[in-house]
Design a protein around this motif. Structure first.
Motif, mmCIF file in Angstrom:
data_model
loop_
_atom_site.group_PDB
_atom_site.id
_atom_site.type_symbol
_atom_site.label_atom_id
_atom_site.label_comp_id
_atom_site.label_asym_id
_atom_site.label_seq_id
_atom_site.Cartn_x
_atom_site.Cartn_y
_atom_site.Cartn_z
ATOM 1 N N TYR A 186 -12.938 -9.681 -4.656
ATOM 2 C CA TYR A 186 -14.131 -9.020 -4.122
ATOM 3 C C TYR A 186 -14.525 -7.720 -4.815
ATOM 4 C CZ TYR A 186 -13.659 -12.452 -0.491
ATOM 5 O OH TYR A 186 -13.572 -13.634 0.176
ATOM 6 N N SER A 289 -13.017 -3.034 8.306
ATOM 7 C CA SER A 289 -11.665 -3.431 7.913
ATOM 8 C C SER A 289 -11.731 -4.436 6.780
ATOM 9 C CB SER A 289 -10.927 -4.038 9.101
ATOM 10 O OG SER A 289 -11.646 -5.156 9.573
ATOM 11 N N GLY A 290 -12.649 -4.226 5.896
ATOM 12 C CA GLY A 290 -12.767 -5.136 4.763
ATOM 13 C C GLY A 290 -11.745 -4.828 3.695
ATOM 14 N N HIS A 291 -12.026 -5.281 2.517
ATOM 15 C CA HIS A 291 -11.079 -5.227 1.417
ATOM 16 C C HIS A 291 -11.134 -3.862 0.738
ATOM 17 C CE1 HIS A 291 -8.795 -6.617 -1.910
ATOM 18 N NE2 HIS A 291 -8.799 -7.857 -1.471
ATOM 19 N N ALA A 292 -10.123 -3.055 0.950
ATOM 20 C CA ALA A 292 -10.125 -1.722 0.335
ATOM 21 C C ALA A 292 -9.536 -1.791 -1.062
ATOM 22 C CB ALA A 292 -9.307 -0.755 1.177
ATOM 23 N N CYS A 293 -9.866 -0.780 -1.874
ATOM 24 C CA CYS A 293 -9.208 -0.658 -3.170
ATOM 25 C C CYS A 293 -7.809 -0.095 -2.939
ATOM 26 C CB CYS A 293 -9.980 0.297 -4.071
ATOM 27 S SG CYS A 293 -11.620 -0.284 -4.469
ATOM 28 N N CYS A 296 -6.789 3.592 -1.394
ATOM 29 C CA CYS A 296 -7.921 4.248 -0.742
ATOM 30 C C CYS A 296 -7.735 4.180 0.768
ATOM 31 C CB CYS A 296 -9.241 3.598 -1.127
ATOM 32 S SG CYS A 296 -10.642 4.412 -0.338
ATOM 33 N N LYS A 298 -9.329 5.504 3.041
ATOM 34 C CA LYS A 298 -10.567 5.534 3.810
ATOM 35 C C LYS A 298 -11.251 4.170 3.781
ATOM 36 C CE LYS A 298 -10.489 9.865 4.955
ATOM 37 N NZ LYS A 298 -10.337 10.272 6.348
ATOM 38 N N GLY A 299 -10.786 3.268 2.925
ATOM 39 C CA GLY A 299 -11.427 1.964 2.804
ATOM 40 C C GLY A 299 -12.919 2.159 2.626
ATOM 41 N N ARG A 304 -16.155 -6.001 6.817
ATOM 42 C CA ARG A 304 -16.337 -7.443 6.957
ATOM 43 C C ARG A 304 -17.636 -7.649 7.712
ATOM 44 N NH1 ARG A 304 -10.439 -9.944 8.508
ATOM 45 N NH2 ARG A 304 -9.278 -8.059 8.064
ATOM 46 N N ILE A 314 -16.370 -9.737 2.875
ATOM 47 C CA ILE A 314 -15.301 -8.844 3.319
ATOM 48 C C ILE A 314 -15.016 -7.704 2.343
ATOM 49 C CG2 ILE A 314 -14.115 -10.500 4.784
ATOM 50 C CD1 ILE A 314 -12.126 -10.954 2.544
ATOM 51 N N ILE B 12 -6.533 -5.358 11.365
ATOM 52 C CA ILE B 12 -7.269 -4.143 11.000
ATOM 53 C C ILE B 12 -6.730 -3.497 9.721
ATOM 54 C CG2 ILE B 12 -8.162 -3.596 13.292
ATOM 55 C CD1 ILE B 12 -5.913 -1.582 13.596
ATOM 56 N N PHE B 14 -6.576 -2.947 5.915
ATOM 57 C CA PHE B 14 -7.458 -3.322 4.829
ATOM 58 C C PHE B 14 -6.776 -3.283 3.465
ATOM 59 C CE2 PHE B 14 -7.963 1.092 4.271
ATOM 60 C CZ PHE B 14 -8.748 1.701 5.246
ATOM 61 N N CYS B 16 -4.744 -1.085 1.719
ATOM 62 C CA CYS B 16 -4.781 0.024 0.749
ATOM 63 C C CYS B 16 -3.397 0.341 0.201
ATOM 64 C CB CYS B 16 -5.400 1.272 1.370
ATOM 65 S SG CYS B 16 -4.379 2.074 2.623
ATOM 66 N N GLN B 18 -1.143 2.302 1.251
ATOM 67 C CA GLN B 18 -0.667 3.683 1.392
ATOM 68 C C GLN B 18 0.690 3.732 2.105
ATOM 69 O OE1 GLN B 18 -1.408 6.791 0.556
ATOM 70 N NE2 GLN B 18 -3.370 6.560 -0.470
ATOM 71 N N LEU B 49 -8.273 -11.904 3.266
ATOM 72 C CA LEU B 49 -7.833 -10.638 3.817
ATOM 73 C C LEU B 49 -7.023 -10.802 5.109
ATOM 74 C CD1 LEU B 49 -7.850 -7.722 2.986
ATOM 75 C CD2 LEU B 49 -9.709 -7.321 4.540
ATOM 76 N N GLU B 123 -4.376 4.991 7.734
ATOM 77 C CA GLU B 123 -5.644 5.501 8.276
ATOM 78 C C GLU B 123 -6.274 4.577 9.316
ATOM 79 O OE1 GLU B 123 -7.699 8.397 7.781
ATOM 80 O OE2 GLU B 123 -5.776 9.202 7.133
#
Lengths: 628, 130
Positions: A186, A289-293, A296, A298-299, A304, A314, B12, B14, B16, B18, B49, B123
């Motif tokens: 994504y 709550s999608g696909h974060a890097c 990150c 903070k996403g 989604r 997403i 929930i 995503f 990351c 962390q 996901l 987070e």
């Protein structure tokens, strides 16, 4: 051999000759770090060193550089960005694309800072690499498949699942000039046709599975700084005053102001725009709550999108997609927009360029210039999802009407004559960020694509926070537009000297041309350093923090002035690369239509671009850069 | 009484990473998500996901199989390893751990010590201690 130890970087790059199936790890000297840092800076240095001018972009001699910054793989927020650089097939100038996902981190864990690719594999291959091995694996079974399928199969084929994978789709294989590279499903490096260059090298993708931890210079200080940064950074969407549940959160500022490139720039007011940009009223839910890097917390753009419990998308909910498909192509149903964005990622094609090409074709058909197969494209018109989707696939697969635009939308003029000229909206053959520049979108946004090293694109030379009046946004108990703007500018790290020059009075329209060359230069310097260290440009981290982040990880102290000098050095190198490949000051410009034809606000005539103001600001910018 | 432990909500998360970076950092202050060094593993099905996590479930299997009785849970429900009793290389506890989150660092077994750095760094609050 490396002369001095710099923590946080591998001080090695992987040089890959695809023709010979040969790969070698090569150390580089630490003085390059002091001159270019890493990421886009170091990548640019190696691209210029390995790629002579005027090499055909799709020839085996073209070079692609994948570059991770020194902060990649660390726990600092949003620091695992990868920069990809090559010569673009679209305009023959620099193609540089910055992408998230986890590839940069995995590359660092494989003890590498960069991958430099050249040559052409005799048969389709993909590369598997980790800290110990580099393998060229046959991609003949996956050649022809979409990037999602390809990524899945490349992961299944390997021994490890905790890997990052990039792949091209059919568009790259068919050398469509706007082909992109899709990372981890994504995330995509879209602009400039990097996917086509990979396709021309018979390279389907790269699997990166590094797993090595690395030490840093000052871990305790880094941990403290990380905590401070997490508390300090404000996600972009909050900075613009938009609320996440508003739907197209990051686009809120635009949804109220004009600038919508409606129906291929024929109107800047769309009746359906409110429907397009308002999720809630359509029953569409946006889950944060999608696909974060990687790294990150903070996403930032992750989300989604659901409608009736079906997930449509997403990952990055970015306003460029809304402007492209909702504005240029007139799609009002948000499900259709996100299904097309997802399709673009699967086909491996730049969403902005594809929408621009389709918009131009629909305009051509509507004006009787282009004949089309009415059976295949039955009902192709503004907002018609199914025929638009068919045309998108045809572009990626180089067939039917799609053939006319695989080498860029400008080819429509060559194919159908000068009448098509008014429907093609490109700068140096590339579609610009899909906003109508004739409307009040801010002078930096207007001149950005003309002066940016990534010619035709303004993402590295402007920022929504600085120029746009946040109409209707409440901030700290006030909704007065100018007060809100003043507070947003006040809370940013824009130096006082530049603030005083660019925004001298409260009543001056923030989007005016007044001294904007100073703002463009400052934003370019900042985004260049962000791209060099690997920081995401969506997180509003101050310029001053970069020095501390770099010092705690690498042990090298570079103050803000030194960073600005490095940014200028990198930008000058990019400029030289572009000039050696045919760029002149005035062969990058908006189409004549933008200067001659007024924008249309639902029947009421708007403005045109002011050529004199643009030229004068561009001249001032070059003078400021000392580029003669 | 049920022991407090890490709990994970994959809906929930995503992805990351962390939490894993924090766990890796705690061990020896390095940066990474190296699987055999962290005591929390996030398995991300990136396409859809869906995230799953391997965490210490406090099943106490390690304490039961330890031949020298070096491992125990203290009153707070935190794993305690008495390294004066540990043979330092028998690996029985590591092999027995159903979540595979016990690691060997220079021959010494290290488990989740409830430092909660992973919880602090999450987070979206996908990881909680309850």
């Amino acid at each position: 051999m490396p002369s001095t130890r710099i923590y946080g970087i591998a001080q090695e790059y992987l040089y890959v000759d695809l023709s010979e199936h040969h790969a070698a790890r090569i150390p580089y000297d630490s003085h390059l770090f002091m001159r270019y840092i890493g990421g886009m800076g170091l990548g640019m240095y190696f691209l210029r060193r390995h790629l002579p001018p005027n090499i055909h972009p799709l020839s085996p001699r073209n070079v692609i550089v994948y570059a991770a910054g020194p902060l990649a793989g660390t726990f600092y927020p949003g620091t695992s960005r990868l920069d990809i650089l090559t010569r673009s097939p679209l305009h023959g100038l620099l193609a540089t694309s910055n992408v998230g996902a986890s590839f940069a981190a995995r590359l660092k864990y494989a003890n590498l800072d960069l991958i430099i690719l050249t040559g052409k594999a005799p048969t389709p291959v993909y590369i598997y690499l980790d800290e110990n091995i580099v393998e060229f694996r046959s991609a003949e079974d996956i050649w022809g498949r979409g990037s999602f399928d390809s990524i899945r199969l490349m992961i299944d084929d390997g021994p490890r699942k905790d890997v990052s994978v990039c792949a091209i789709g059919p568009a790259g294989e068919n050398r469509v000039f706007s082909a992109s590279v899709t990372f981890d499903y994504y995330h995509s490096a879209s602009r400039g046709g990097i996917g086509a260059v990979m396709g021309s090298k018979n390279l389907k993708g790269i699997v990166c599975g590094g797993d090595r931890s690395f030490p840093v210079a000052f871990p305790d200080e880094a941990a403290r700084l990380r905590k401070t940064l997490i508390n300090k950074i404000t996600p972009w969407k909050q900075n613009t005053g938009a609320k996440p549940d508003r739907g197209v959160a990051v686009a809120k500022v635009f949804t109220i102001k004009p600038g919508v490139p409606g129906h291929n720039f024929s109107t800047s007011v769309l009746d359906t725009w409110n429907e397009t940009t308002t999720f809630k009223e359509n029953g569409v839910k946006l889950h944060q709550s999608g696909h974060a890097c990687f790294s990150c917390p903070k996403g930032e753009t992750a989300a989604r999108i659901y409608l009736d419990d079906q997930c449509y998308y997403i990952a990055s909910v970015h306003n460029s997609h809304i402007f492209s498909w909702g504005g240029i192509c007139g799609l009002s149903d948000v499900r259709h927009i996100w299904m097309l964005v997802r399709e673009c990622e699967d086909l491996g094609i730049d969403s902005i360029s594809a929408a621009g090409a389709i918009g131009a074709i629909i305009s051509g058909i509507g004006n009787g210039i282009i004949d089309c197969d009415t059976d295949r494209y039955n009902g192709l018109a503004w907002g018609a999802y199914q025929p638009i989707r068919t045309l998108l696939q045809d572009i990626a697969f180089n067939r039917h009407l799609g053939r006319d635009v695989i080498h860029g939308t400008d080819r429509l003029v060559e194919r159908y004559g000068p009448k098509m000229k008014e429907f093609v909206h490109t700068i140096a053959r590339m579609e610009w960020y899909p906003l109508d520049p004739r409307e009040d979108i801010g002078a930096a946004s207007v001149i950005g694509p003309l002066v940016s090293a990534r010619v035709g694109d303004n993402v590295k030379s402007t920022h929504i926070v600085y120029e746009h009046l946040p109409v209707g946004v409440e901030l700290e108990g006030t909704s007065d537009d100018h007060t809100v703007h003043e507070r947003m500018i006040g809370s940013s790290d824009l130096p006082e000297k530049i603030k005083a020059k660019v925004f001298p009075t409260k009543t001056l329209n923030p989007g005016s041309y007044h001294n904007k060359e100073h703002l463009v230069k400052w934003i370019e310097d900042k985004s260049t350093i962000m791209n060099a260290i690997g920081q995401c440009i969506l997180l509003t981290i101050d310029f001053g923090d970069f020095s501390e982040m770099l010092r705690t990880i690498t042990g090298v102290a570079l103050n803000e002035q030194e960073l600005q000098r490095i940014a200028h050095r990198i930008l000058t190198l990019q400029r030289r690369f572009n000039m050696a490949n045919g760029l002149t000051r005035w062969n990058v410009d908006y189409p004549d239509k933008m200067y001659a034809v007024r924008s249309n606000r639902n029947g009421v005539l708007g403005k045109t671009l002011n050529r004199r103001m643009i030229r004068s600001t561009v001249q001032k910018y070059y003078k400021l850069r000392k580029w003669g | 009484m049920q022991r407090k432990r890490l709990r994970f909500n994959g809906n929930i998360c995503f992805g990351c990473m962390q939490c894993v970076l924090a766990c890796n950092y705690i061990l020896d202050k390095t940066m990474g998500v190296t699987a055999h060094r962290t005591r929390i593993h996030i398995h991300l099905d990136a396409e859809n996901l869906h995230a799953k996590a391997d965490l210490c479930t406090k099943c106490a299997m390690c304490t039961r199989v330890c031949p020298t009785i070096a491992m125990s849970f203290n009153d707070n429900g935190t794993l305690h390893i008495d390294y004066s009793l540990c043979t330092n290389a028998c690996r029985v506890c590591v092999d027995a751990c159903p979540s595979q989150i016990l690691i060997l660092d220079n021959g010494k077994p290290i488990g989740c010590t409830d430092c909660l750095k992973c919880v602090e760094s999450c987070e979206p609050k996908a990881l909680i201690y309850a």
